[in-house]
Each structure stands twice: as C-alpha cells, then as structure tokens.
Scaffold this active site. Structure first.
Site, PDB file in Angstrom:
ATOM      1  CD  GLU A 100      49.240 -35.978 -81.547  1.00 55.04           C
ATOM      2  OE1 GLU A 100      50.196 -36.781 -81.650  1.00 55.04           O
ATOM      3  OE2 GLU A 100      48.180 -36.137 -82.153  1.00 55.04           O
ATOM      4  CG  ASP A 101      53.395 -38.696 -82.424  1.00 55.56           C
ATOM      5  OD1 ASP A 101      52.465 -37.888 -82.643  1.00 55.56           O
ATOM      6  OD2 ASP A 101      53.492 -39.778 -83.040  1.00 55.56           O
ATOM      7  CG  ASP A 104      53.249 -33.955 -91.180  1.00 54.66           C
ATOM      8  OD1 ASP A 104      54.142 -33.157 -91.495  1.00 54.66           O
ATOM      9  OD2 ASP A 104      52.864 -34.860 -91.950  1.00 54.66           O
ATOM     10  CG  PHE A 153      58.678 -39.816 -92.558  1.00 59.24           C
ATOM     11  CD1 PHE A 153      57.359 -39.388 -92.591  1.00 59.24           C
ATOM     12  CD2 PHE A 153      58.979 -41.006 -91.911  1.00 59.24           C
ATOM     13  CE1 PHE A 153      56.347 -40.139 -92.001  1.00 59.24           C
ATOM     14  CE2 PHE A 153      57.973 -41.771 -91.316  1.00 59.24           C
ATOM     15  CZ  PHE A 153      56.657 -41.331 -91.359  1.00 59.24           C
ATOM     16  NE  ARG A 166      54.339 -47.597 -83.428  1.00 56.50           N
ATOM     17  CZ  ARG A 166      53.648 -46.584 -83.935  1.00 56.50           C
ATOM     18  NH1 ARG A 166      53.939 -45.356 -83.601  1.00 56.50           N
ATOM     19  NH2 ARG A 166      52.656 -46.804 -84.788  1.00 56.50           N
TER      20      ARG A 166
HETATM   21  P1  IMP Z   1      49.128 -34.951 -89.152  1.00 59.05           P
HETATM   22  O1  IMP Z   1      47.657 -35.284 -89.071  1.00 59.05           O
HETATM   23  O2  IMP Z   1      49.562 -34.784 -90.569  1.00 59.05           O
HETATM   24  O3  IMP Z   1      49.500 -33.755 -88.314  1.00 59.05           O
HETATM   25  O4  IMP Z   1      49.965 -36.183 -88.597  1.00 59.05           O
HETATM   26  C1  IMP Z   1      49.352 -37.286 -88.087  1.00 59.05           C
HETATM   27  C2  IMP Z   1      50.287 -38.393 -87.750  1.00 59.05           C
HETATM   28  O5  IMP Z   1      51.162 -38.664 -88.840  1.00 59.05           O
HETATM   29  C3  IMP Z   1      51.217 -38.169 -86.571  1.00 59.05           C
HETATM   30  O6  IMP Z   1      50.584 -38.338 -85.312  1.00 59.05           O
HETATM   31  C4  IMP Z   1      52.237 -39.258 -86.840  1.00 59.05           C
HETATM   32  O7  IMP Z   1      51.754 -40.504 -86.419  1.00 59.05           O
HETATM   33  C5  IMP Z   1      52.312 -39.255 -88.367  1.00 59.05           C
HETATM   34  N1  IMP Z   1      53.496 -38.489 -88.816  1.00 59.05           N
HETATM   35  C6  IMP Z   1      53.561 -37.266 -89.362  1.00 59.05           C
HETATM   36  N2  IMP Z   1      54.819 -36.922 -89.658  1.00 59.05           N
HETATM   37  C7  IMP Z   1      55.586 -37.970 -89.258  1.00 59.05           C
HETATM   38  C8  IMP Z   1      57.007 -38.228 -89.280  1.00 59.05           C
HETATM   39  O8  IMP Z   1      57.850 -37.426 -89.698  1.00 59.05           O
HETATM   40  N3  IMP Z   1      57.389 -39.429 -88.787  1.00 59.05           N
HETATM   41  C9  IMP Z   1      56.521 -40.366 -88.289  1.00 59.05           C
HETATM   42  N4  IMP Z   1      55.203 -40.160 -88.245  1.00 59.05           N
HETATM   43  C10 IMP Z   1      54.743 -38.970 -88.727  1.00 59.05           C
HETATM   44 MG    MG Z   2      52.135 -42.992 -87.129  1.00 58.42          MG
END
Ligand code: IMP
Ligand code: MG
Length: 179
Positions: A100-101, A104, A153, A166
């Site tokens: 994963e990137d 969050d 962010f 990106r």
């Molecule tokens: P989550 O489901 O909240 O854990 O996050 C899902 C998606 O939100 C990640 O895979 C990212 O694509 C996007 N995301 C969350 N935080 C960031 C950030 O700080 N920058 C860019 N994308 C984010």
């Molecule tokens: Mg995204």
C-alpha cells in the site's frame, strides 16, 4: 529538488525513500525466503512504491493489480469499496503481501483485506510506505511500514490530490490552500 508552489515542505526526499525501500525489501526477502509470494498492488497510489519495492525483494515473486474505489471520493474515506479491477492470480494456499501507499483511516484496506482473505491464502500481510496512525478508524495495522507520518495530507511518489502530483519524485506536504 525544491518544493513547487503547491508543496509546503518535502517530508521525504527521493533518497530517503529509496534508502527505506531497500531496508523494507531486505526484511521482506528474509521473511518469505523459501515461500511462494504474490505481491498485490492496489491501484493507483501504490504503483511507484510497488515497482521500487519489488525490485528490492530478492526471491521469486508473482505480481498482480487490483483497483477499488470508495463510494466517497473525497479525502475522507467512506469505507465501502467497489472492485473495479480484480486480481487474476489464484492465491489459495499462497503467501500474499498487499503493498500500500498509505494507511490513513484504514477503511479501504480493511475492505480489500476482507476480499482477499475470503480466497484463503496461506498468509496475508500488509506493507505500507506511509502510516498515519492518528487517523485510524478501522482495526488494521501494517506488518511493515516505511514511515509513520503526522496527520498531514501528503502527495508525490504515487500519492495524489485530485489525481495530480503522483509524478513528484519525493513525498511532500500539500499546501492547505490547495485542499
Ligand atoms: P484510508 O481508507 O483512509 O486508509 O485511505 C484510503 C486512501 O486515501 C489511500 O489509499 C490514499 O489513496 C488516500 N489517502 C489517504 N491519506 C492520503 C494523503 O495524505 N495523501 C494522498 N492520499 C491519501
Ligand atoms: Mg488517492
């Protein structure tokens, strides 16, 4: 590289990232030695990390890609996902590592993990480049994490804001005037 006018500060330079990716590759190589490993890349944010990390894993691997979208496309994740593109590799009895990137809230990954788990892999683990534990809602933790970051962010190295940024080679904090 200097941050552009949209970027408040550089959190991790290309050099910082590559150093950490090498370390993660070593740990993963050791953990899976002698095992059949399949790496899964959830599109799109993970592609750059995925491409770099897989080359630091020194055992034979298979790779596959998956695309899910949360119904809510804002920066706050809804936790419900729709599978837009599924993996085509059979994973039953094989070791699976999701790369994963960023984690969050963890809501998206929890759904993805559930989908993969139903297919009965021999094991299922998670490696994330970035971990934002302060924002976690879902009960999910990475097995490997590149960097723990504060509640900011971030963009670059695959991560986007509105599909932009990106291609930045570093990870930077987006100016709040952009969000
Ligand atoms: P989550 O489901 O909240 O854990 O996050 C899902 C998606 O939100 C990640 O895979 C990212 O694509 C996007 N995301 C969350 N935080 C960031 C950030 O700080 N920058 C860019 N994308 C984010
Ligand atoms: Mg995204």
């Amino acid at each position: 590289m200097q941050p552009g006018h949209n970027i408040e500060s550089v959190l991790y330079s290309a050099g910082d990232i590559s150093e950490r990716v090498k370390e993660l590759g070593k740990l993963i190589t050791e953990a899976y030695s002698g095992k059949e490993l399949i790496l899964i890349c959830p599109l799109k944010g993970s592609v750059i990390f995925f491409a770099d990390l897989m080359r630091e894993i020194k055992i034979p691997v298979e790779i596959d890609f998956m695309s899910v979208s949360s119904y809510n496309s804002s920066t706050i994740s809804s936790g419900e996902v729709k599978v837009l593109k599924d993996i085509s590799t059979g994973i039953a009895e094989k070791h699976v590592l999701i790369i994963e990137d960023i984690i969050d809230t963890g809501l998206t990954l929890k759904e993805v993990r559930g989908i993969i788990e139903k297919r009965k892999p021999a094991s299922l683990k998670i490696c994330t480049l970035l971990n934002k534990p302060s924002r976690r809602i879902a009960d999910i933790e990475p097995d490997w994490s590149g960097f723990v970051i504060p509640d900011k962010f971030v963009v670059g190295y695959g991560l986007d804001y509105g599909e932009k940024f990106r291609n930045l080679p570093y990870i930077g904090v987006l100016k709040t005037s952009n969000t």
